[in-house]
Design a protein around this motif. Sequence first.
Motif, PDB file in Angstrom:
ATOM      1  N   MET A   1      38.175  21.690  41.713  1.00  0.00           N
ATOM      2  CA  MET A   1      38.469  20.382  41.144  1.00  0.00           C
ATOM      3  C   MET A   1      38.115  20.501  39.717  1.00  0.00           C
ATOM      4  O   MET A   1      39.069  19.869  38.730  1.00  0.00           O
ATOM      5  N   GLN A   2      37.287  21.237  39.160  1.00  0.00           N
ATOM      6  CA  GLN A   2      37.012  21.489  37.777  1.00  0.00           C
ATOM      7  C   GLN A   2      38.190  22.207  37.154  1.00  0.00           C
ATOM      8  O   GLN A   2      38.630  21.725  36.114  1.00  0.00           O
ATOM      9  N   LEU A   3      38.619  23.325  37.659  1.00  0.00           N
ATOM     10  CA  LEU A   3      39.828  24.023  37.450  1.00  0.00           C
ATOM     11  C   LEU A   3      41.023  23.229  37.166  1.00  0.00           C
ATOM     12  O   LEU A   3      41.929  23.422  36.496  1.00  0.00           O
ATOM     13  N   LEU A   4      41.426  22.252  38.220  1.00  0.00           N
ATOM     14  CA  LEU A   4      42.428  21.440  38.361  1.00  0.00           C
ATOM     15  C   LEU A   4      42.567  20.396  37.148  1.00  0.00           C
ATOM     16  O   LEU A   4      43.399  20.200  36.604  1.00  0.00           O
ATOM     17  N   GLU A   5      41.380  20.080  36.925  1.00  0.00           N
ATOM     18  CA  GLU A   5      41.056  18.954  35.773  1.00  0.00           C
ATOM     19  C   GLU A   5      41.292  19.542  34.450  1.00  0.00           C
ATOM     20  O   GLU A   5      42.460  18.977  33.948  1.00  0.00           O
ATOM     21  N   GLN A   6      41.054  20.582  34.193  1.00  0.00           N
ATOM     22  CA  GLN A   6      41.123  21.397  32.983  1.00  0.00           C
ATOM     23  C   GLN A   6      42.607  21.786  33.053  1.00  0.00           C
ATOM     24  O   GLN A   6      43.319  21.523  31.627  1.00  0.00           O
ATOM     25  N   SER A   7      42.994  22.479  33.923  1.00  0.00           N
ATOM     26  CA  SER A   7      44.296  23.127  33.749  1.00  0.00           C
ATOM     27  C   SER A   7      45.282  22.286  33.694  1.00  0.00           C
ATOM     28  O   SER A   7      46.580  22.525  33.072  1.00  0.00           O
ATOM     29  N   GLY A   8      45.167  21.035  34.502  1.00  0.00           N
ATOM     30  CA  GLY A   8      46.200  19.970  34.463  1.00  0.00           C
ATOM     31  C   GLY A   8      46.403  19.478  33.425  1.00  0.00           C
ATOM     32  O   GLY A   8      47.552  18.989  33.019  1.00  0.00           O
ATOM     33  N   GLN A   9      45.462  19.377  32.591  1.00  0.00           N
ATOM     34  CA  GLN A   9      45.575  18.565  30.765  1.00  0.00           C
ATOM     35  C   GLN A   9      46.491  19.698  30.228  1.00  0.00           C
ATOM     36  O   GLN A   9      47.129  19.433  29.374  1.00  0.00           O
ATOM     37  N   GLU A  10      46.076  20.853  30.417  1.00  0.00           N
ATOM     38  CA  GLU A  10      46.758  21.769  29.503  1.00  0.00           C
ATOM     39  C   GLU A  10      48.289  21.951  30.147  1.00  0.00           C
ATOM     40  O   GLU A  10      49.251  22.170  29.065  1.00  0.00           O
ATOM     41  N   TYR A  11      48.639  22.067  31.130  1.00  0.00           N
ATOM     42  CA  TYR A  11      49.741  21.904  31.850  1.00  0.00           C
ATOM     43  C   TYR A  11      50.691  20.810  31.369  1.00  0.00           C
ATOM     44  O   TYR A  11      51.840  20.893  30.781  1.00  0.00           O
ATOM     45  N   SER A  12      50.225  19.478  31.400  1.00  0.00           N
ATOM     46  CA  SER A  12      50.799  18.397  30.930  1.00  0.00           C
ATOM     47  C   SER A  12      51.312  18.580  29.427  1.00  0.00           C
ATOM     48  O   SER A  12      52.389  18.267  28.926  1.00  0.00           O
ATOM     49  N   ALA A  13      50.151  18.965  28.721  1.00  0.00           N
ATOM     50  CA  ALA A  13      50.287  19.123  27.335  1.00  0.00           C
ATOM     51  C   ALA A  13      51.359  20.064  27.128  1.00  0.00           C
ATOM     52  O   ALA A  13      52.386  19.855  26.022  1.00  0.00           O
ATOM     53  N   PHE A  14      51.760  21.017  27.567  1.00  0.00           N
ATOM     54  CA  PHE A  14      52.462  22.207  27.339  1.00  0.00           C
ATOM     55  C   PHE A  14      53.933  21.655  27.816  1.00  0.00           C
ATOM     56  O   PHE A  14      55.002  21.872  27.321  1.00  0.00           O
ATOM     57  N   LEU A  15      54.331  21.029  28.980  1.00  0.00           N
ATOM     58  CA  LEU A  15      55.382  20.419  29.424  1.00  0.00           C
ATOM     59  C   LEU A  15      55.849  19.446  28.222  1.00  0.00           C
ATOM     60  O   LEU A  15      57.068  19.293  28.172  1.00  0.00           O
ATOM     61  N   GLY A  16      55.191  18.470  27.537  1.00  0.00           N
ATOM     62  CA  GLY A  16      55.355  17.867  26.587  1.00  0.00           C
ATOM     63  C   GLY A  16      55.891  18.399  25.051  1.00  0.00           C
ATOM     64  O   GLY A  16      56.458  18.006  24.413  1.00  0.00           O
ATOM     65  N   THR A  17      55.691  19.834  25.185  1.00  0.00           N
ATOM     66  CA  THR A  17      56.183  20.474  23.984  1.00  0.00           C
ATOM     67  C   THR A  17      57.932  21.267  24.149  1.00  0.00           C
ATOM     68  O   THR A  17      58.179  21.607  23.548  1.00  0.00           O
ATOM     69  N   LEU A  18      58.072  21.108  25.451  1.00  0.00           N
ATOM     70  CA  LEU A  18      59.545  21.622  25.663  1.00  0.00           C
ATOM     71  C   LEU A  18      60.502  20.572  25.312  1.00  0.00           C
ATOM     72  O   LEU A  18      60.472  19.304  25.418  1.00  0.00           O
ATOM     73  N   ASP A  19      61.750  21.137  24.855  1.00  0.00           N
ATOM     74  CA  ASP A  19      63.019  20.299  24.480  1.00  0.00           C
ATOM     75  C   ASP A  19      63.701  19.952  25.880  1.00  0.00           C
ATOM     76  O   ASP A  19      64.086  20.885  26.468  1.00  0.00           O
ATOM     77  N   VAL A  20      63.603  18.880  26.117  1.00  0.00           N
ATOM     78  CA  VAL A  20      64.072  18.597  27.580  1.00  0.00           C
ATOM     79  C   VAL A  20      65.686  18.800  27.688  1.00  0.00           C
ATOM     80  O   VAL A  20      66.013  18.831  28.839  1.00  0.00           O
ATOM     81  N   TRP A  21      66.048  18.695  26.756  1.00  0.00           N
ATOM     82  CA  TRP A  21      67.756  19.311  26.559  1.00  0.00           C
ATOM     83  C   TRP A  21      68.067  20.754  26.509  1.00  0.00           C
ATOM     84  O   TRP A  21      69.216  21.038  26.619  1.00  0.00           O
ATOM     85  N   ALA A  22      67.063  21.654  26.252  1.00  0.00           N
ATOM     86  CA  ALA A  22      67.172  22.883  26.419  1.00  0.00           C
ATOM     87  C   ALA A  22      67.338  23.497  27.821  1.00  0.00           C
ATOM     88  O   ALA A  22      66.797  23.089  28.731  1.00  0.00           O
ATOM     89  N   PRO A  23      67.892  24.716  27.968  1.00  0.00           N
ATOM     90  CA  PRO A  23      67.737  25.180  29.212  1.00  0.00           C
ATOM     91  C   PRO A  23      66.385  25.737  30.073  1.00  0.00           C
ATOM     92  O   PRO A  23      65.817  26.194  29.171  1.00  0.00           O
ATOM     93  N   ALA A  24      66.268  25.395  31.006  1.00  0.00           N
ATOM     94  CA  ALA A  24      65.065  25.601  31.540  1.00  0.00           C
ATOM     95  C   ALA A  24      64.762  27.142  31.793  1.00  0.00           C
ATOM     96  O   ALA A  24      65.804  27.762  32.017  1.00  0.00           O
ATOM     97  N   ALA A  25      63.548  27.793  32.020  1.00  0.00           N
ATOM     98  CA  ALA A  25      63.401  29.202  32.383  1.00  0.00           C
ATOM     99  C   ALA A  25      63.754  29.323  33.710  1.00  0.00           C
ATOM    100  O   ALA A  25      64.064  30.372  34.099  1.00  0.00           O
ATOM    101  N   PHE A  26      63.545  28.441  34.732  1.00  0.00           N
ATOM    102  CA  PHE A  26      63.733  28.446  35.808  1.00  0.00           C
ATOM    103  C   PHE A  26      64.783  27.156  36.518  1.00  0.00           C
ATOM    104  O   PHE A  26      64.570  26.296  36.127  1.00  0.00           O
ATOM    105  N   SER A  27      65.810  27.885  37.208  1.00  0.00           N
ATOM    106  CA  SER A  27      66.696  26.715  37.620  1.00  0.00           C
ATOM    107  C   SER A  27      66.250  25.875  38.944  1.00  0.00           C
ATOM    108  O   SER A  27      65.363  26.434  39.368  1.00  0.00           O
ATOM    109  N   VAL A  28      66.863  24.800  39.053  1.00  0.00           N
ATOM    110  CA  VAL A  28      66.593  24.075  40.398  1.00  0.00           C
ATOM    111  C   VAL A  28      67.439  24.423  41.365  1.00  0.00           C
ATOM    112  O   VAL A  28      68.693  24.132  41.926  1.00  0.00           O
ATOM    113  N   GLY A  29      66.896  25.500  42.302  1.00  0.00           N
ATOM    114  CA  GLY A  29      67.842  26.261  43.222  1.00  0.00           C
ATOM    115  C   GLY A  29      68.292  25.436  44.359  1.00  0.00           C
ATOM    116  O   GLY A  29      69.548  25.440  44.647  1.00  0.00           O
TER     117      GLY A  29
END
Length: 282
Positions: free
Chosen positions: A104-132
Motif C-alpha cells: 500500500m505504501q508503494l502504491l500510494e507513492q508510485s501512483g502519485q508519480e505515475y499520474s504526474a508523469f501522465l500529465g506531462t504527455l502531449d495527448v495528441w502525440a503518438p503513444a509509445a504503445f498502441s491500443v492493440g
Amino acid sequence: MSQQPPIVTLPLFSKLDERLLAFLRGLSAEEWEQQTLAPRWRVMDVALHLLDGNLRTLSMLRDGYFGVPPTGDLGSYQGLVGFLNQLNADWITATRRLSPAVVMQLLEQSGQEYSAFLGTLDVWAPAAFSVGWAGESESLNWFHIAREYTEKWHHQQQIRQAVGRGEAELLQPELYEPYLQTSMRALPHHYRNVAAPEGTQLRVVVESPESSYQWWLRRGAEQWTLGNEAAGQAAASVYLDAHVAWRMLSKELDAQTAAKCVRAEGAAWLAEPVLSLTAVMA
C-alpha cells in the motif's frame, strides 16, 4: 489511430487511486488472500499487478529503461500476450514476499508519480504503445491514457468483487462511464470480419440503476464505425447489466455464460459477436 472524439480520463486517476487505497486499508488478512475472477490471482496478486503497472510505466516511458529484453514473436497478438503474461507472472512471484502494508505504501507513492508523469504527455502525440485490442497499430497518448484508466478501473473492481463488497462505488457514472466509453472503442475492430449490408446498425446498451449508456455500431461502405447516436433503425440491440458488462469486457465472463446474462433483440447473427467482446490484452 482512433478518429473518435478523445476520452478525458487523466483527472480521474487520483480519485481511482484514493478509492483503491481506502479500500485496501479496510481489508482483513483473510481478504488479502481471497480468490479473484482472474484464475491465477488473489487480491494480493492484483494489488501487486497494479503496483507493477505504475513502476513499469515510470521506468519505461519516463526514464527510458525497458529492463527485460522482449522475447518471442512480438509482431503477433498472441506473441505479445505471451510475453506480457510471463512478465506479470515473474513480477508476482518476486513480490509476493512484500507485506500488505509495504504494498500500500508503494502504491500510494508510485501512483502519485505515475499520474504526474501522465500529465506531462502531449495527448495528441503518438503513444509509445498502441491500443492493440482496438485494432490500432499506432495510438495517440489520450487513448493510451484512457486504456491505462481501464486497466486501473477493472483491476480495482476485481478486488472489490472478490471480497464481496464495494463494487457499486466504481459503478457510479463519473468513474464507470469513461471505462465503458474507452472499452467500447473495441467494437469496430471486433466486428471487422462481420459482413453486413451498408447502413446496418447494432445498438449496445449498458444498464444500471444510476444511468444507461448506449453505442451505435454502423456498417459503412468499407468498415464499421462507432457512435453515440442512431442514424436509423437498429437491426439488433444488445442489453448488458452494468455488473455484467465489465466482467465480459475484461474477459472474465466466457461467451456461454455471458449469453445467460445478456438480453438481445433483433438479428441474432449481428448481436452474438458482442458476447465475445474484450478490451484487454489477453
